[in-house]
Design a protein around this motif. Structure first.
Motif, PDB file in Angstrom:
ATOM      1  N   GLU A 451       0.996  -1.310  -0.092  1.00 28.00           N
ATOM      2  CA  GLU A 451      -0.066  -0.098   0.092  1.00 28.00           C
ATOM      3  C   GLU A 451       0.938   1.255   0.082  1.00 28.00           C
ATOM      4  O   GLU A 451       0.564   2.283  -0.657  1.00 28.00           O
ATOM      5  N   LYS A 452       1.981   1.091   0.828  1.00 25.70           N
ATOM      6  CA  LYS A 452       2.903   2.481   0.726  1.00 25.70           C
ATOM      7  C   LYS A 452       3.555   2.634  -0.639  1.00 25.70           C
ATOM      8  O   LYS A 452       3.504   3.779  -1.158  1.00 25.70           O
ATOM      9  N   PHE A 453       4.081   1.445  -1.129  1.00 31.51           N
ATOM     10  CA  PHE A 453       4.705   1.717  -2.432  1.00 31.51           C
ATOM     11  C   PHE A 453       3.505   2.195  -3.516  1.00 31.51           C
ATOM     12  O   PHE A 453       3.969   3.127  -4.633  1.00 31.51           O
ATOM     13  N   ALA A 470       4.760  10.869   9.319  1.00 31.17           N
ATOM     14  CA  ALA A 470       3.392  10.750   9.576  1.00 31.17           C
ATOM     15  C   ALA A 470       2.418   9.949   8.660  1.00 31.17           C
ATOM     16  O   ALA A 470       1.438   9.352   8.906  1.00 31.17           O
ATOM     17  N   LEU A 471       2.990  10.275   7.431  1.00 30.35           N
ATOM     18  CA  LEU A 471       2.567   9.403   6.129  1.00 30.35           C
ATOM     19  C   LEU A 471       2.378   8.070   6.369  1.00 30.35           C
ATOM     20  O   LEU A 471       1.699   7.221   6.255  1.00 30.35           O
ATOM     21  N   GLY A 472       3.788   7.537   6.677  1.00 29.84           N
ATOM     22  CA  GLY A 472       3.857   5.967   7.082  1.00 29.84           C
ATOM     23  C   GLY A 472       2.737   5.523   8.316  1.00 29.84           C
ATOM     24  O   GLY A 472       2.499   4.449   8.098  1.00 29.84           O
ATOM     25  N   ALA A 473       2.775   6.372   9.236  1.00 36.54           N
ATOM     26  CA  ALA A 473       2.001   6.061  10.353  1.00 36.54           C
ATOM     27  C   ALA A 473       0.581   5.966   9.908  1.00 36.54           C
ATOM     28  O   ALA A 473      -0.222   5.115  10.387  1.00 36.54           O
ATOM     29  N   ALA A 474       0.135   6.973   9.078  1.00 34.91           N
ATOM     30  CA  ALA A 474      -1.228   7.009   8.598  1.00 34.91           C
ATOM     31  C   ALA A 474      -1.400   5.858   7.765  1.00 34.91           C
ATOM     32  O   ALA A 474      -2.695   5.276   7.817  1.00 34.91           O
ATOM     33  N   ILE A 475      -0.564   5.436   6.818  1.00 32.36           N
ATOM     34  CA  ILE A 475      -0.817   4.239   6.151  1.00 32.36           C
ATOM     35  C   ILE A 475      -1.039   2.787   6.941  1.00 32.36           C
ATOM     36  O   ILE A 475      -1.983   2.091   6.797  1.00 32.36           O
ATOM     37  N   LEU A 476      -0.189   3.102   8.048  1.00 33.28           N
ATOM     38  CA  LEU A 476      -0.375   1.680   8.898  1.00 33.28           C
ATOM     39  C   LEU A 476      -1.690   1.804   9.657  1.00 33.28           C
ATOM     40  O   LEU A 476      -2.640   0.766   9.756  1.00 33.28           O
ATOM     41  N   ASN A 477      -2.176   2.974  10.196  1.00 32.47           N
ATOM     42  CA  ASN A 477      -3.554   2.904  10.743  1.00 32.47           C
ATOM     43  C   ASN A 477      -4.589   2.739   9.705  1.00 32.47           C
ATOM     44  O   ASN A 477      -5.506   2.059  10.200  1.00 32.47           O
ATOM     45  N   LEU A 478      -4.560   2.960   8.315  1.00 30.95           N
ATOM     46  CA  LEU A 478      -5.548   2.949   7.692  1.00 30.95           C
ATOM     47  C   LEU A 478      -5.759   1.407   7.040  1.00 30.95           C
ATOM     48  O   LEU A 478      -6.543   0.896   6.798  1.00 30.95           O
ATOM     49  N   ASN A 479      -4.623   0.778   7.460  1.00 29.39           N
ATOM     50  CA  ASN A 479      -4.339  -0.703   6.922  1.00 29.39           C
ATOM     51  C   ASN A 479      -4.307  -1.754   8.071  1.00 29.39           C
ATOM     52  O   ASN A 479      -3.851  -2.840   7.688  1.00 29.39           O
ATOM     53  N   SER A 480      -4.602  -1.430   9.110  1.00 29.42           N
ATOM     54  CA  SER A 480      -4.263  -2.317  10.312  1.00 29.42           C
ATOM     55  C   SER A 480      -5.381  -2.090  11.558  1.00 29.42           C
ATOM     56  O   SER A 480      -6.045  -1.022  11.248  1.00 29.42           O
TER      57      SER A 480
END
Length: 525
Positions: A451-453, A470-480
């Motif tokens: 999802e990040k790539f 913050a973007l990495g943390a946001a992607i983790l939040n949206l996908n976990s």
């Protein structure tokens, strides 16, 4: 510089590095941090110069010179000449081996220093007290401690949001002695090392590097000739067209070979080995501090198992004077009898000579802890660090900067991402309980990286300002299913910044206004 002198010079310099212990004490104080960084950076330049000197003198292909000393045909030489040639060949071979080994050590030392410097760069930065401009340590050194505004007053800041693990620095093979350090690993350390290396060596699906068609064509005299050509990857889709341009329209392809490259996650042997050794030896240090606490909780009698180990160790390292030292079987019998004797005295063995049930259960529990937890601490740490590094950095950052993982792939394909599908819940639970290391137990890390790539491609050329941690943390939040507070604490990013990036992701993927839709259509073209 003469070849032998260069080898001696390199060995002496690597010995100096080996004898100089690295201290991480009070590393968060600027003077200590600066001293260590400058020392490592200066060493790196010296090592690179050594490598350049060696490559100029042919150290990268040391055995090529041996071809000059081939034997004549047997009929032309006497037995003495054959013997003399053989002796000279062995001498040249020994010299070639010495060149190969010293260059190998220098390369390992260079990669180890790059890893250490990359971690320090991520750990801290400097901020001008006058104009508040930020500088990395490499920039600070290059500017000789003077800001562009002429100020020489700086504040040292620690980058809590960036990925680094400076604790591994003292455990890296900084003197290129990776073979020695590998031989010193414990049994579970060796197994752990193999797991880390196998993860870092995970290769991506091969992509075409060159194409070699074997074909027939007509020459000017209308004769059929057979030829093989080689084309670079840019001709993958139009190699037939290119052949006809060069050799005419009557080209007939008989055979086609595709040569593929299969780059690994860390695409350099010395870098992989250094990183693996750093993490495994650091994990051993962690295990030393937490091992007894874990065993006390998990075993029914911790003192008893220590006594059992002492008896085994004592007699396995004792050789009686009255037995011939070369009579191995007799020595082994004596050791076994003495061990059984001591264990029976302590009632660790029953009347049938078998270990009693509770002790056997404790031994089995300890073995399970070693295999399922101790061997997986280093793999769990590096899996989390690389996962976090990919999440919190931009594609350009990974492409242009060395960082804590030199030669890391900018992006991973499906095959390489499979490494991150493995989870270490027991290890993470133990680390969170018994150490100050905090790692999130994330399921399906491979899909989150996908999802990040994918999002990096979607936002390409958009010029939208992004807070990448913050973007990495946001992607983790949206996908976990991990709650925002835990992610915020783990990534050291304010929840408000994460929420802002969540909105940016939603706006880019699902534009609500016509203006946004037109803008996204433009940047996708």
């Amino acid at each position: 510089m003469e070849e032998s002198v260069l080898v001696i010079k390199a060995e002496k310099y690597l010995k100096e590095i080996s004898d100089d212990d690295i201290s991480m004490e009070n590393i968060d104080e600027f003077e200590n941090f600066k001293t260590l960084y400058f020392k490592l950076d200066d060493r790196l330049e010296s090592l690179k110069q050594l490598r350049r000197d060696m490559e100029v003198q042919g150290y990268s292909t040391p055995f090529a010179s041996l071809n000059k000393y081939g034997n004549k045909s047997i009929g032309e030489v006497s037995l003495d000449e054959v013997s003399e040639n053989s002796r000279h060949n062995q001498m040249f071979r020994n010299k070639a081996n010495a060149k190969k080994n010293i260059l190998d050590r220098v390369k390992s030392a260079i990669d180890s220093h790059q890893i250490a410097i990359g971690n320090l760069e991520q750990f801290g930065y400097l901020k001008c007290d006058s104009c508040y401009k930020k500088y990395s340590m490499s920039e600070y050194k290059q500017l000789k401690g003077k800001c562009s505004c002429k100020s020489e007053s700086f504040s040292f800041k620690i980058s809590r949001q960036k990925t680094c693990r400076i604790e591994i620095i003292p455990y890296l093979p900084l003197s290129g002695n990776y073979r020695v350090l590998m031989s010193e690993l414990s049994k579970y350390g060796r197994n752990s090392f193999k797991k880390v290396i196998n993860a870092l060596k995970q290769e991506r699906t091969g992509h075409v590097k060159t194409i070699s068609p074997l074909f027939r064509y007509k020459d000017k005299n209308n004769r059929w000739l057979r030829k093989r050509a080689t084309f670079d990857s840019e001709f993958v889709d139009n190699y037939e067209e290119e052949l006809r341009k060069r050799y005419g329209k009557n080209v007939r392809i008989e055979k086609l070979e595709f040569h593929r490259t299969r780059p690994a996650i860390i695409d350099d042997k010395h870098s992989r080995t250094a990183i693996a050794l750093g993490y495994v030896r650091y994990a051993d240090k962690i295990i030393e501090t937490i091992r007894d606490d874990i065993f006390k909780r998990q075993l029914s009698d911790f003192k008893r198992i220590n006594t059992y180990d002492e008896i085994i160790h004592k007699y396995n390292n004792t050789t009686p004077n009255f037995i011939d030292e070369y009579d191995i079987s007799e020595i082994e019998n004596w050791r076994e009898n003495k061990i059984n004797e001591e264990l029976k005295k302590l009632r660790y063995l029953n009347r049938y000579g078998e270990i009693n049930r509770s002790l056997k259960r404790d031994l089995k529990t300890r073995d399970t802890i070693v295999k399922s937890i101790f061997e997986n601490i280093a793999p769990a740490l590096i899996s989390w660090d690389i996962f976090r590094y990919y999440l919190t950095t931009s594609e350009s950052n990974r492409r242009l900067k060395i960082g804590p993982f030199p030669y890391i792939r900018v992006e991973l394909d499906r095959q390489q991402r499979k490494v991150f599908a493995q989870t270490f819940p027991k290890v993470i639970d133990i680390l969170n309980q018994f150490s100050d290391i905090r790692i999130l137990d994330v399921d399906e890390k491979d899909l989150i990286l996908y999802e990040k790539f994918k999002f990096e491609k979607e936002m390409k050329n958009s010029n939208i300002k992004v807070n990448h941690p913050a973007l990495g943390a946001a992607i983790l939040n949206l996908n976990s299913e991990i709650d925002l507070e835990n992610i915020s604490n783990s990534f050291n990013v304010n929840e408000s910044k994460i929420k802002k990036e969540i909105k940016n992701i939603e706006n880019i993927r699902n534009p609500k206004t016509d203006k946004s839709k037109k803008f996204l259509d433009l940047i996708k073209r």
